[in-house]
Write an enzyme that holds these catalytic residues in place. Structure first.
Site: not given
Ligand code: FES
Length: 388
Positions: A193, A346, A374
Site C-alpha cells: 500500500h 485509508n 486450511c
C-alpha cells in the site's frame, strides 16, 4: 557509534484516550467493527509461559513431531530465557498499547472518511495472548455491529501468521453459532500500500539524516523480516515474495539512493529456514568493508521483542561492537506515525467502499498445502463472504 531507539515503546499521544473514552461513553453503538488481528505479545513476564505454549501447540505456526507433548516441553524449557529478554525491554511487549492506539486513531479518521459506515470501533484479537481473538469475537457479538471487518495487522501474508489467525476464527465458529445479521469481510494483505511504503521510507530517511553527509549515501539499508522454515516456502507460502515486493517499493519510493539488502531474523530450531540470517548479513558486509547500516524491520507494524531486543540489543549493540561496525541505526516500526495511521484508515475506508468482501487470493491455498484445516477454513470463508 551504536545507536538504537530504546524509548520507542513510550506512548505520548495524550488527547487520544479522551477521544476513545468519549466514543466509549457516547452510548452510540458501533455500526462497523474493525477487528485488528495479530499474534500479540506477553504484557508481563508471568504471561510468557502461556504465550509460548500457545505458539508451540499451534500447528499452523509450527509443526513438530508429537507436538502435543514436545510443544509444552519446549514452552516450559524456553520460558526463563524468554522472560529474561522481556525483562530487558522493560518487562513486557508494547504491542497491545500500540495496537490500541493505532485502532483509536484509525477509527477517528474512519468516521470522517466513511460517514455512511460510522461509527467505527476497533477491537484487538491476538492469537497467543490476551485479548485472545475468540474472546474478542464474543465481545463484538454482544456489541451487535452491522458489519465486521477482519483486518490482518501483518502487512505481508504468511500461512504461519495471518493464516493462523484466520484459521482460528474458523475454528471458533466451528463450535459456536455464527451471529445472525452481521456482514463479514476480510483485509488479508496490504504490504505494497502506497501509504505503508511512504511510512517505511520516512522512517528510513529519519535515520539516514543522522549520518554525516559524507557517509550517508554509502549506508547499507538492511531490511529484516522474521524468517520462515524452507518447508513452508516450498509449500508455496506467499510471504517471501510479498516481503520482497515491500522492499522493492520502499527502495523505489526512496529513489534508489542507497545500497540495500534483505535478511531474515529470529530462526529457531535446527531445520533450514530462509537465509541469510540478519546477524550473518551484518558480519558478511563488515568483512566486505561495508560498515554503516540502517536495520529496517519490514514485516511488523509495532515495536516488539524482535525489534527491541534482537535488533536493538543483540545486533545494534552487542554484535556491532564485536564485529567492528562503524555506525548502525534502526528504523522505528510504523507505530503511530501519522502516515501509518493514514494508511490504516485509508485501507479500511477503501475496503468498505469496495464491493469485494474478500480478495480471491485469500481463498486460494498454497499449491502444496496438506493442512486439512486450511481446506475447511478457506471453504468456510468463501461461504461467509459470498453470503453478504
Ligand atoms: Fe498455505 Fe495451507 S499451508 S494454505
Amino acid at each position: 557509534m551504536f545507536l538504537h531507539n530504546r524509548n520507542l515503546c513510550r506512548l505520548t499521544t495524550n488527547g487520544v484516550n479522551l477521544a476513545a473514552r468519549a466514543r466509549q461513553f457516547s452510548g452510540q453503538p458501533a455500526k462497523t467493527a474493525v477487528l485488528m488481528l495479530n499474534m500479540g505479545g506477553p504484557q508481563s513476564t508471568d504471561q510468557v509461559h502461556d504465550y509460548l505454549l500457545r505458539i508451540m501447540t499451534d500447528r499452523d505456526m509450527i509443526q513438530l513431531p508429537v507436538q502435543s507433548r514436545l510443544g509444552p516441553w519446549i514452552a516450559q524449557r524456553r520460558t526463563p530465557e524468554v522472560q529474561k529478554k522481556y525483562k530487558e525491554i522493560g518487562g513486557g511487549s508494547p504491542i497491545l498499547k500500540w495496537t490500541e492506539l493505532q485502532g483509536q486513531l484509525m477509527c477517528e479518521q474512519l468516521d470522517k472518511l466513511s460517514p455512511t459506515t460510522a461509527p467505527h470501533k476497533h477491537y484487538v484479537g491476538f492469537r497467543y495472548v490476551n485479548p485472545l481473538t475468540e474472546n474478542t469475537l464474543a465481545q463484538i457479538e454482544s456489541d451487535k455491529p452491522e458489519r465486521v471487518v477482519l483486518f490482518s495487522q501483518y502487512p505481508q501474508y504468511s500461512c504461519a501468521t495471518s493464516g493462523s489467525s484466520f484459521n482460528s476464527i474458523f475454528t471458533h465458529y466451528r463450535s459456536n453459532d455464527l451471529p445472525a445479521n452481521i456482514k463479514w469481510s476480510i483485509i488479508d494483505r496490504w504490504g505494497t500500500h502506497p501509504l505503508l511504503i511512504k511510512t517505511f521510507a520516512q522512517r528510513i530517511r529519519d535515520e539516514l539524516a543522522k549520518f554525516v553527509p559524507t557517509k550517508r549515501n554509502d549506508v547499507v539499508i538492511l531490511f529484516t523480516a522474521h524468517s520462515l522454515p524452507l518447508k513452508a516456502v516450498s509449500r508455496g507460502d506467499p510471504y517471501p515474495s510479498e516481503i520482497g515486493a515491500s522492499v522493492h517499493m520502499v527502495m523505489q519510493e526512496l529513489g534508489q539512493t542507497n545500497p540495500y539488502s534483505l535478511a531474515w531474523q529470529s530462526k529457531v530450531g535446527p531445520l533450514p529456514w530462509l537465509a541469510p540470517a540478519t546477524d550473518d548479513a551484518i558480519k558478511g558486509y563488515v568483512k566486505q568493508g561495508l560498515k554503516n547500516f540502517i536495520l529496517v524491520p519490514i514485516a511488523f507494524v509495532n515495536e516488539h521483542i524482535e525489534t527491541l531486543h534482537e535488533l536493538d540489543i543483540e545486533y545494534c549493540d552487542e554484535l556491532a561492537k564485536e564485529v567492528g561496525v562503524e555506525e548502525i541505526r534502526r528504523a522505528a516500526a510504523p507505530n503511530d506515525h501519522p502516515l501509518f495511521i493514514d494508511a490504516l484508515s485509508n485501507i479500511v475506508a477503501d475496503h468498505l467502499k469496495s464491493q469485494q468482501a474478500v480478495n480471491p487470493k485469500f481463498l486460494m491455498r498454497c499449491p502444496m498445502c496438506t493442512n486439512p484445516r486450511c481446506r475447511e477454513s478457506k471453504r468456510w470463508y468463501q461461504q461467509l463472504c459470498s453470503s453478504q
